[in-house]
Each structure stands twice: as structure tokens, then as C-alpha cells.
Scaffold this motif. Structure first.
Motif, short mmCIF file in Angstrom:
data_model
loop_
_atom_site.label_atom_id
_atom_site.label_comp_id
_atom_site.label_asym_id
_atom_site.label_seq_id
_atom_site.Cartn_x
_atom_site.Cartn_y
_atom_site.Cartn_z
N MET A 1 -2.69 11.66 10.30
CA MET A 1 -2.09 12.06 8.92
C MET A 1 -3.26 11.71 7.80
O MET A 1 -3.94 10.65 7.83
N ALA A 2 -3.11 12.47 6.95
CA ALA A 2 -4.21 12.38 5.65
C ALA A 2 -3.66 10.95 4.97
O ALA A 2 -2.46 10.54 5.06
N MET A 3 -4.63 10.26 4.43
CA MET A 3 -4.19 9.28 3.57
C MET A 3 -3.61 9.59 2.41
O MET A 3 -3.37 10.68 2.03
N VAL A 4 -2.39 8.58 2.36
CA VAL A 4 -1.36 8.95 1.00
C VAL A 4 -2.15 8.93 -0.31
O VAL A 4 -3.00 8.18 -0.37
N SER A 5 -1.85 9.95 -1.02
CA SER A 5 -2.67 10.08 -2.25
C SER A 5 -2.67 8.83 -3.29
O SER A 5 -1.88 7.93 -3.37
N THR A 6 -3.72 8.49 -3.80
CA THR A 6 -3.94 7.62 -4.65
C THR A 6 -3.59 7.77 -6.19
O THR A 6 -4.16 6.99 -7.09
N TYR A 7 -3.19 8.91 -6.37
CA TYR A 7 -2.94 9.11 -7.76
C TYR A 7 -1.35 9.32 -8.11
O TYR A 7 -0.67 9.53 -7.26
N CYS A 8 -0.97 9.11 -9.41
CA CYS A 8 0.41 9.15 -9.44
C CYS A 8 0.60 9.22 -10.93
O CYS A 8 -0.40 8.66 -11.75
N PRO A 9 1.51 9.73 -11.69
CA PRO A 9 1.68 9.88 -13.01
C PRO A 9 2.43 8.62 -13.52
O PRO A 9 3.01 7.88 -12.75
N GLN A 10 2.59 8.50 -14.86
CA GLN A 10 3.54 7.79 -15.45
C GLN A 10 4.85 8.05 -15.17
O GLN A 10 5.22 9.13 -15.34
N PHE A 11 5.68 7.39 -14.29
CA PHE A 11 6.99 7.59 -13.86
C PHE A 11 8.11 6.61 -14.23
O PHE A 11 8.09 5.63 -13.45
N THR A 12 8.68 6.88 -15.41
CA THR A 12 9.45 5.95 -15.96
C THR A 12 10.45 5.78 -14.97
O THR A 12 11.32 6.78 -14.41
N GLY A 13 10.95 4.51 -14.39
CA GLY A 13 12.12 4.51 -13.65
C GLY A 13 11.65 4.07 -12.05
O GLY A 13 12.29 3.78 -11.40
N LEU A 14 10.29 4.19 -11.95
CA LEU A 14 9.78 3.59 -10.63
C LEU A 14 9.10 2.44 -10.65
O LEU A 14 8.08 2.42 -11.44
N HIS A 237 7.66 11.35 -2.55
CA HIS A 237 7.30 11.85 -1.38
C HIS A 237 6.30 11.05 -0.82
O HIS A 237 6.36 10.87 0.77
N ALA A 238 5.13 10.61 -1.25
CA ALA A 238 4.15 9.88 -0.62
C ALA A 238 4.80 8.54 -0.34
O ALA A 238 4.36 8.15 0.77
N ALA A 239 5.59 7.78 -1.16
CA ALA A 239 6.14 6.52 -0.98
C ALA A 239 7.29 6.74 0.34
O ALA A 239 7.11 5.98 1.15
N VAL A 240 7.89 7.78 0.63
CA VAL A 240 8.79 8.02 1.57
C VAL A 240 7.88 8.36 2.89
O VAL A 240 8.13 7.62 3.96
N ARG A 241 6.63 9.06 2.86
CA ARG A 241 6.03 9.06 4.01
C ARG A 241 5.30 7.72 4.28
O ARG A 241 5.31 7.46 5.59
N ASP A 242 4.80 6.88 3.45
CA ASP A 242 4.65 5.72 3.67
C ASP A 242 5.56 4.57 4.23
O ASP A 242 5.19 3.87 5.12
N TRP A 243 6.66 4.91 3.72
CA TRP A 243 7.82 4.10 4.48
C TRP A 243 7.91 4.42 6.01
O TRP A 243 8.10 3.57 6.61
N LEU A 244 7.87 5.52 6.22
CA LEU A 244 8.14 5.96 7.57
C LEU A 244 6.93 5.49 8.45
O LEU A 244 7.23 5.01 9.38
N LYS A 245 5.81 5.42 7.92
CA LYS A 245 4.56 4.81 8.63
C LYS A 245 4.68 3.58 8.88
O LYS A 245 4.51 2.94 9.96
N THR A 246 5.31 2.85 8.03
CA THR A 246 5.35 1.28 8.03
C THR A 246 6.34 0.76 8.74
O THR A 246 6.55 -0.03 9.68
N ASN A 247 7.73 1.47 8.68
CA ASN A 247 9.11 1.24 9.28
C ASN A 247 9.43 1.79 10.37
O ASN A 247 10.24 1.24 11.26
N VAL A 248 8.88 3.07 10.76
CA VAL A 248 8.99 3.67 12.08
C VAL A 248 7.84 4.01 12.78
O VAL A 248 7.70 3.20 13.78
N SER A 249 6.89 4.62 12.55
CA SER A 249 5.63 4.92 13.29
C SER A 249 4.80 5.82 12.30
O SER A 249 5.13 6.59 11.67
N ALA A 250 3.52 5.76 12.70
CA ALA A 250 2.47 6.64 11.97
C ALA A 250 2.89 8.15 12.47
O ALA A 250 2.73 9.00 11.76
N ASP A 251 3.27 8.27 13.86
CA ASP A 251 3.28 9.80 14.25
C ASP A 251 4.54 10.22 13.70
O ASP A 251 4.52 11.48 13.24
N VAL A 252 5.59 9.59 13.34
CA VAL A 252 6.81 10.05 12.60
C VAL A 252 6.46 10.48 11.42
O VAL A 252 7.10 11.55 10.90
#
Length: 307
Positions: A1-14, A237-252
Motif C-alpha cells: 500500500m502506498a504511504m498515506v498522503s502527507t498533505y491536507c487542506p484546512q478542514f474546519t471541523g476535523l 479517506h486517508a484517515a479511514v485507510r489508516d484506521w483500517l491499517k492500525t485496527n484491522v490489518s495492512a492487507d485490509v
């Protein structure tokens, strides 16, 4: 899996802190996510390459909701049958239950059928409910579960939705598992908290992630005409994928398709599709227009590495 992107916009509410979920890492999950989701003062990405975080096949679903008549659906099916669709996309439509048989018998095999809901277990004395077994009997391959309208209008809670997903999967249906925050939750900085809590309910219940597609649908963008910017959607989406990696598995995390829903249309789908962690769309109103839905399906062509 590619590394999760290290860029993000200003996102009020996150907010940069997330719910405290169980993890084997000594680093808190909040810190883990924050390390990948750096907020910049500019909405411009910090790099010039847009690449997929996975090699997953694009997935586009059309949720027709409680819309249509026999005549209007016949016209929509005709439009879909004549549409030229890119080959490398899984395409699914979800008619109202009463029209599933009509659609299945007349729609091209190129497009699979999904239900909009299913019961939590085997059929029986449950007036008004539809069982997984009945859906399979009609030829359905998928079911949408956890949609915001089921959560916030009908009142289904996270655990009930998780159990419904587990049963559907155990009986051979694929699940389009919806997550997303309401406007007041976003404004309160609880976007991650809400999405991760909903994800955890699925993770606690399902036997496998093999036939699950996650649909991130911010409630404030569903049917409102408002849509998250491409970078705002990518951030979650990047955060969701990272959550899966941390809490389920990298393969998932690598294999699970994460699609975006919320006022997706033919005008914004191409830019959204360019984001590396957006693997497709769950489309509402625009899926009732055959040519526009085809445009959204074909936005997969913008899903490529670009300088």
C-alpha cells in the motif's frame, strides 16, 4: 500500500485528536493519524504527484433511493444499457426493492444489482422487512447498509448495522458500508470520532472485509448540493485507510475500496476521482440520470499518476 498522503487542506471541523480506540501500538491512534494528516495554511497539495494508495478496481454505485415508477425506471435502464462505460470499473445500481426484479430482468449484465437495505437475520415474522435470502433470490449481489437515512431517519444504531452487515456477508452478499458525520458533528470537530466509531462497529461484527466497500458520505453533503472539496474528501479517506491499517490489518487497508458519496455529479466526479484514496463513488440523485451516471463511471480515466 502506498504511504498515506502527507498533505491536507484546512478542514474546519476535523480536529487533530481522534477517538481513543484499542490499538497495539504504544503511540495513540490520535497521534498516529495526526502524523499523517498535517494541516497546512494553503489548500494546495504539498506535492505534485497524485497516485493511488491502492491498486483497487474503481467502484461506482447508484443509489436510487425511494424514487421511480415502472415507466421512469424503464427509461433509466434503457439509457444505462446504451451507455458506453469504461471497462475497468465495477458498476452497481440500487433500485427500490419493488423494482429490483424489473431492473434485473432488463438491465445489462455489465451492471450488478444492489439492495438498499436488508434484515439483520433470516426472514420470518418481521413485517415490512426484506431478508438477505430474498435479495439473493432476486439476483442481488450487494446491499447498502448504514446509510445516513437509515441511521438518522429510521434510527438504526451502529451495532445493529454491524450485525446486519455480518449476516449479509455470511450469506454471500457484498456490503456497501456507509459512514459519515452530520454537520453539527463536523463543526464540533468530531468527524474522525464519528467515522471511526462507525467503522469500529463494522469491524467488531464482520467475519471478513473481503466483500466490503466503505462509502464515506458526509451527511451534510447528501442531497444538499454541497460537496466536500477533493482534498477534504481525500483527508477523511486517508484517515479511514489508516484506521483500517492500525485496527484491522495492512492487507485490509490496502485491499478495501473506500468510495465517496455526497452530491457527486458529472461536473465534480473527475476532480474527486484524482485523489489517491478515493476508489469510486456512491451516487444519489445523479444516478437517476443515465448519461450523467455514465459520466461519473467514466471519471475513472482521471485516476492516474499526474505530474
Amino acid at each position: 500500500m502506498a504511504m498515506v498522503s502527507t498533505y491536507c487542506p484546512q478542514f474546519t471541523g476535523l480536529r487533530r485528536s481522534c477517538s481513543k480506540l484499542e490499538t497495539s501500538s504504544p503511540q495513540s491512534f490520535s497521534q498516529h493519524v495526526t502524523s499523517h494528516l498535517r494541516l497546512f495554511s494553503s489548500n494546495k497539495p504539498s506535492r505534485s504527484v497524485v497516485a493511488m494508495a491502492s491498486n483497487n478496481k474503481f467502484f461506482v454505485g447508484g443509489n436510487w433511493k425511494c424514487n421511480g415508477t415502472k415507466d421512469s425506471i424503464s427509461k433509466l435502464v434503457s439509457d444505462l444499457n446504451s451507455a458506453k462505460l469504461e471497462a475497468d470499473v465495477d458498476v452497481v445500481v440500487s433500485p427500490p426493492f419493488v423494482y429490483i426484479d424489473q431492473v434485473k430482468s432488463s438491465l445489462t449484465d455489465r451492471i450488478e444489482i444492489s439492495a438498499q437495505n436488508s434484515w439483520v437475520g433470516k426472514g420470518g415474522a418481521f413485517t415490512g422487512e426484506i431478508s438477505v435470502e430474498q435479495l439473493k433470490d432476486l439476483g442481488c449481489k450487494w446491499v447498502i447498509l448504514g446509510h445516513s437515512e437509515r441511521r438518522h431517519v429510521i434510527g438504526e444504531d451502529d451495532q445493529f448495522i454491524g450485525k446486519k452487515a455480518a449476516y449479509a456477508l455470511s450469506e454471500g452478499l457484498g456490503v456497501i458500508a456507509c459512514i459519515g458525520e452530520k454537520l453539527e458533528e463536523r463543526e464540533a470537530g468530531k468527524t474522525f470520532d464519528v467515522c471511526f466509531k462507525q467503522l469500529k462497529a463494522f469491524a467488531d461484527a464482520v467475519p471478513s472485509w473481503e466483500n466490503i466497500v466503505i462509502a464515506y458520505e458526509p451527511v451534510w453533503a447528501i442531497g444538499t448540493g454541497k460537496v466536500a472539496t477533493p482534498l477534504q474528501a481525500q483527508e477523511v479517506h486517508a484517515a479511514v485507510r489508516d484506521w483500517l491499517k492500525t485496527n484491522v490489518s495492512a492487507d485490509v487497508a490496502s485491499a478495501t475500496r473506500i468510495i465517496y458519496g455526497g452530491s457527486v455529479n458529472g461536473g465534480n466526479s473527475a476532480e474527486l476521482a484524482k485523489q489517491e484514496d478515493i476508489d469510486g463513488f456512491l451516487v444519489g440523485g445523479a444516478s437517476l440520470k443515465g448519461p450523467e451516471f455514465a459520466t461519473i463511471v467514466n471519471s475513472v480515466t482521471s485516476k492516474k499518476v499526474a505530474a
